[in-house]
Design a protein around this motif. Structure first.
Motif, mmCIF file in Angstrom:
data_model
loop_
_atom_site.group_PDB
_atom_site.id
_atom_site.type_symbol
_atom_site.label_atom_id
_atom_site.label_comp_id
_atom_site.label_asym_id
_atom_site.label_seq_id
_atom_site.Cartn_x
_atom_site.Cartn_y
_atom_site.Cartn_z
ATOM 1 N N LEU A 1 -13.427 97.050 -68.980
ATOM 2 C CA LEU A 1 -14.028 96.219 -67.935
ATOM 3 C C LEU A 1 -12.994 95.251 -67.373
ATOM 4 C CD1 LEU A 1 -16.418 95.229 -66.298
ATOM 5 C CD2 LEU A 1 -17.045 93.761 -68.226
ATOM 6 N N ALA A 2 -12.184 94.676 -68.229
ATOM 7 C CA ALA A 2 -11.147 93.761 -67.764
ATOM 8 C C ALA A 2 -10.159 94.496 -66.865
ATOM 9 C CB ALA A 2 -10.424 93.146 -68.959
ATOM 10 N N ALA A 3 -9.823 95.731 -67.211
ATOM 11 C CA ALA A 3 -8.895 96.508 -66.386
ATOM 12 C C ALA A 3 -9.515 96.804 -65.023
ATOM 13 C CB ALA A 3 -8.522 97.806 -67.105
ATOM 14 N N ALA A 4 -10.821 97.113 -64.994
ATOM 15 C CA ALA A 4 -11.492 97.403 -63.730
ATOM 16 C C ALA A 4 -11.552 96.161 -62.855
ATOM 17 C CB ALA A 4 -12.895 97.938 -64.001
ATOM 18 N N ILE A 5 -11.844 95.020 -63.455
ATOM 19 C CA ILE A 5 -11.897 93.767 -62.688
ATOM 20 C C ILE A 5 -10.516 93.441 -62.141
ATOM 21 C CG2 ILE A 5 -12.241 91.273 -62.906
ATOM 22 C CD1 ILE A 5 -14.473 91.930 -64.953
ATOM 23 N N GLU A 6 -9.507 93.630 -62.988
ATOM 24 C CA GLU A 6 -8.127 93.361 -62.582
ATOM 25 C C GLU A 6 -7.714 94.259 -61.418
ATOM 26 O OE1 GLU A 6 -4.533 91.250 -63.871
ATOM 27 O OE2 GLU A 6 -6.495 91.154 -64.788
ATOM 28 N N ARG A 7 -8.104 95.523 -61.498
ATOM 29 C CA ARG A 7 -7.750 96.477 -60.450
ATOM 30 C C ARG A 7 -8.464 96.131 -59.142
ATOM 31 N NH1 ARG A 7 -8.610 102.990 -60.752
ATOM 32 N NH2 ARG A 7 -7.727 103.440 -58.730
ATOM 33 N N ALA A 8 -9.742 95.765 -59.229
ATOM 34 C CA ALA A 8 -10.499 95.406 -58.030
ATOM 35 C C ALA A 8 -9.912 94.164 -57.380
ATOM 36 C CB ALA A 8 -11.957 95.186 -58.383
ATOM 37 N N ALA A 9 -9.537 93.193 -58.183
ATOM 38 C CA ALA A 9 -8.950 91.972 -57.629
ATOM 39 C C ALA A 9 -7.594 92.271 -57.004
ATOM 40 C CB ALA A 9 -8.818 90.920 -58.720
ATOM 41 N N GLY A 10 -6.832 93.137 -57.649
ATOM 42 C CA GLY A 10 -5.514 93.483 -57.129
ATOM 43 C C GLY A 10 -5.599 94.262 -55.829
ATOM 44 N N SER A 11 -6.645 95.093 -55.665
ATOM 45 C CA SER A 11 -6.750 95.910 -54.463
ATOM 46 C C SER A 11 -7.109 95.066 -53.243
ATOM 47 C CB SER A 11 -7.778 97.026 -54.663
ATOM 48 O OG SER A 11 -9.071 96.474 -54.713
ATOM 49 N N ALA A 12 -7.580 93.854 -53.434
ATOM 50 C CA ALA A 12 -7.890 92.983 -52.301
ATOM 51 C C ALA A 12 -6.615 92.581 -51.570
ATOM 52 C CB ALA A 12 -8.636 91.745 -52.791
ATOM 53 N N ASP A 13 -5.560 92.371 -52.302
ATOM 54 C CA ASP A 13 -4.296 91.959 -51.694
ATOM 55 C C ASP A 13 -3.408 93.144 -51.357
ATOM 56 O OD1 ASP A 13 -5.006 89.314 -51.935
ATOM 57 O OD2 ASP A 13 -4.071 89.097 -53.897
#
Ligand SMILES: [Zn+2]
Length: 93
Positions: free
Chosen positions: A52-64
């Protein structure tokens, strides 16, 4: 009442509930009766599961910096058998 954590060298960590301010530095282990020392740890902090942490990290990273693809992603394969077997008997269009 408060929960205090102790660690026995043989049996590991265990909790003891005592009135606030009455925790001793050492108590007897609830399993073997040997001396256990008081330990301090972070209280009731939820830990995020690693996927879940990896998915959240990836989603946040894809915003930028969105991921760039070189081709259109393949369509997901259609199910061969329906989840409910009775759906197979329904009339086809
Ligand atoms: Zn013990």
């Amino acid at each position: 009442m408060a929960t205090y954590e102790y660690r026995c060298p043989r049996d590991g960590a265990f909790d003891v509930t005592l009135p606030i301010g009455t925790a001793a530095a050492r108590v007897l282990c609830v399993v073997c009766g040997d001396e256990a020392v008081r330990i301090f740890s972070a209280p009731l902090l939820a830990r995020t599961p690693r996927p879940l942490a990896a998915a959240i990290e990836r989603a946040a990273g894809s915003a930028d910096t969105p991921e760039v693809v070189s081709e259109i992603p393949a369509r997901p394969r259609a199910r061969r058998s329906p989840a409910n077997p009775t759906h197979a008997r329904l009339p086809r269009p």
